[in-house]
Design a protein around this motif. Structure first.
Motif, PDB file in Angstrom:
ATOM      1  N   THR A  35      68.255 -14.368 -10.581  1.00 18.87           N
ATOM      2  CA  THR A  35      69.420 -14.524  -9.708  1.00 18.87           C
ATOM      3  C   THR A  35      70.515 -13.547 -10.101  1.00 18.87           C
ATOM      4  O   THR A  35      71.187 -12.962  -9.243  1.00 18.87           O
ATOM      5  CB  THR A  35      69.949 -15.968  -9.782  1.00 18.87           C
ATOM      6  OG1 THR A  35      68.913 -16.873  -9.415  1.00 18.87           O
ATOM      7  CG2 THR A  35      71.137 -16.158  -8.850  1.00 18.87           C
ATOM      8  N   GLY A  39      70.964 -11.259  -7.181  1.00 17.56           N
ATOM      9  CA  GLY A  39      72.062 -11.834  -6.419  1.00 17.56           C
ATOM     10  C   GLY A  39      71.675 -13.173  -5.817  1.00 17.56           C
ATOM     11  O   GLY A  39      70.491 -13.527  -5.711  1.00 17.56           O
ATOM     12  N   THR A  40      72.680 -13.911  -5.389  1.00 24.29           N
ATOM     13  CA  THR A  40      72.436 -15.259  -4.855  1.00 24.29           C
ATOM     14  C   THR A  40      71.800 -15.229  -3.467  1.00 24.29           C
ATOM     15  O   THR A  40      71.289 -16.245  -2.995  1.00 24.29           O
ATOM     16  CB  THR A  40      73.756 -16.041  -4.801  1.00 24.29           C
ATOM     17  OG1 THR A  40      74.715 -15.299  -4.016  1.00 24.29           O
ATOM     18  CG2 THR A  40      74.325 -16.258  -6.200  1.00 24.29           C
ATOM     19  N   GLN A  41      71.845 -14.084  -2.796  1.00 17.41           N
ATOM     20  CA  GLN A  41      71.293 -13.996  -1.444  1.00 17.41           C
ATOM     21  C   GLN A  41      69.812 -13.631  -1.426  1.00 17.41           C
ATOM     22  O   GLN A  41      69.224 -13.519  -0.351  1.00 17.41           O
ATOM     23  CB  GLN A  41      72.080 -12.938  -0.650  1.00 17.41           C
ATOM     24  CG  GLN A  41      73.575 -13.195  -0.569  1.00 17.41           C
ATOM     25  CD  GLN A  41      73.898 -14.525   0.080  1.00 17.41           C
ATOM     26  OE1 GLN A  41      73.243 -14.920   1.038  1.00 17.41           O
ATOM     27  NE2 GLN A  41      74.885 -15.236  -0.455  1.00 17.41           N
ATOM     28  N   ALA A  42      69.210 -13.439  -2.597  1.00 14.31           N
ATOM     29  CA  ALA A  42      67.805 -13.045  -2.649  1.00 14.31           C
ATOM     30  C   ALA A  42      66.905 -14.175  -2.155  1.00 14.31           C
ATOM     31  O   ALA A  42      67.194 -15.364  -2.345  1.00 14.31           O
ATOM     32  CB  ALA A  42      67.424 -12.659  -4.067  1.00 14.31           C
ATOM     33  N   THR A  43      65.811 -13.818  -1.544  1.00 12.85           N
ATOM     34  CA  THR A  43      64.859 -14.811  -1.029  1.00 12.85           C
ATOM     35  C   THR A  43      64.027 -15.389  -2.167  1.00 12.85           C
ATOM     36  O   THR A  43      63.854 -14.751  -3.220  1.00 12.85           O
ATOM     37  CB  THR A  43      63.925 -14.154  -0.001  1.00 12.85           C
ATOM     38  OG1 THR A  43      63.159 -13.136  -0.655  1.00 12.85           O
ATOM     39  CG2 THR A  43      64.724 -13.542   1.138  1.00 12.85           C
ATOM     40  N   ARG A  47      62.534 -13.486  -5.678  1.00 12.30           N
ATOM     41  CA  ARG A  47      62.749 -13.998  -7.041  1.00 12.30           C
ATOM     42  C   ARG A  47      61.421 -14.297  -7.725  1.00 12.30           C
ATOM     43  O   ARG A  47      61.246 -14.032  -8.915  1.00 12.30           O
ATOM     44  CB  ARG A  47      63.640 -15.241  -7.006  1.00 12.30           C
ATOM     45  CG  ARG A  47      65.108 -14.933  -6.762  1.00 12.30           C
ATOM     46  CD  ARG A  47      65.982 -16.101  -7.211  1.00 12.30           C
ATOM     47  NE  ARG A  47      65.759 -17.272  -6.378  1.00 12.30           N
ATOM     48  CZ  ARG A  47      66.463 -17.559  -5.284  1.00 12.30           C
ATOM     49  NH1 ARG A  47      67.417 -16.725  -4.881  1.00 12.30           N
ATOM     50  NH2 ARG A  47      66.216 -18.648  -4.579  1.00 12.30           N
TER      51      ARG A  47
END
Length: 313
Positions: A35, A39-43, A47
């Motif tokens: 993360t 980033g927090t927007q990664a699928t 991840r």
């Protein structure tokens, strides 16, 4: 030989436990390195793919064993944040922090021994109380706060140096060493005060011993009694304290590096914790633990060498 073997065995067991705890700690604390990297927007798919690439999808015992065996061969893994070998990343940082620790330790010895002898042999009660009060004040001030005061006084007011600026030893050794003087003093001064207090108490204790009264009855001058008899015995506990201080200086340097923005191991450790860069943090924690354990071993050996009457069992 038996004592050395016992100490070596204790050192190995301690480092093994530290390495295990350091590895397991990052398996239970909140936060995921993928993360932090994506980033927090990664699928979830991205991840999962990165976890597989980093080997984080494998069982914890397998990952610990692989990391430990690689660590013992000098391979500390690869940094998640920098995508560089940890060993190479730590090289320059360890050199900077090592020089800072060495300078702080030398300042501690050079300043504390003469001041401690002076404090223990002084006869003026007013001056003695003044030195004791000053010693208590300096001893109670943390190194990081001294660093803040030093930055404000010498950086902002007197403009002796530029706060936040830094010159690497790869560019200019003289400028590099000059920049580390104030941080090293900030680390050393509280330990100087502690050492002075200890040496003063040790000297006063020795002055009350029977062998001192015997020496006085023989007409020996006070200075000669101090130099030939008292100091040899009074310095014994101080030697151990100074050796242990080397470990304390190392921990203080981590915070002081932040105050003076020194790009050493301390700053790298704190930034790696924030970024969940586990390989970097694990390597630094084990190296710092090894330093502390080795320093305490050296302190035990020095104490035995300084006083052959002592036999640790």
């Amino acid at each position: 030989m038996r004592y050395a073997a016992k100490k070596l065995f204790t050192l190995i067991i301690t480092l093994f436990i530290v390495s295990l705890l350091a590895f397991l700690a990052f398996q239970i604390i909140p936060g995921d390195p993928t993360t932090a990297m994506l980033g927090t927007q990664a699928t979830p798919e991205a991840r999962a793919e990165l976890q597989a690439e980093l080997g984080l999808d494998r069982p914890v015992p397998v990952r610990y064993w692989d990391w430990l065996t690689s660590f013992l061969t000098g391979d500390f893994g690869e940094s998640y944040s920098y995508r560089l070998p940890v060993a190479g990343l730590l090289g320059e940082k360890l050199a900077i922090t090592g020089v800072l620790i060495l300078m702080a330790f030398l300042f501690t010895i050079v300043l504390s021994i003469p001041l401690g002898i002076l404090a223990g042999s002084i006869r003026n009660p007013v001056l003695d109380k003044l030195m004791t009060a000053l010693d208590q004040v300096v001893m109670s001030v943390p190194s990081f706060f001294l660093g803040i005061l030093t930055c404000y006084l010498f950086g902002t007011l007197l403009r002796v140096f530029v706060p936040g600026d830094f010159v690497s030893y790869t560019q200019d050794w003289g400028a590099f060493l000059s920049y580390l003087i104030l941080p090293a003093l900030s680390i050393a001064l509280p330990r100087v005060a502690m050492t002075v207090k200890m040496l003063r108490g040790s000297i006063l204790e020795q002055l009350g011993e029977d062998y001192v009264r015997t020496a006085r009855s023989r007409g020996l001058p006070r200075g000669e009694i101090l130099r030939r008899h008292v100091l040899k015995n009074a310095l014994l506990p101080v030697i151990t304290f100074l050796a242990v201080s080397a470990a304390e200086i190392m921990t203080s340097s981590i915070i002081v590096e932040q105050v003076f923005t020194i790009p050493g191991v301390g700053r790298l450790l704190l930034s790696s914790i924030s970024n969940r860069d586990f390989p970097v943090v694990q390597a630094i924690v084990v190296i710092l633990a090894a330093w502390i354990v080795v320093v305490n071993l050296v302190a035990d050996v020095l104490y035995q060498l300084a006083d052959p009457r002592i036999r640790l069992r």
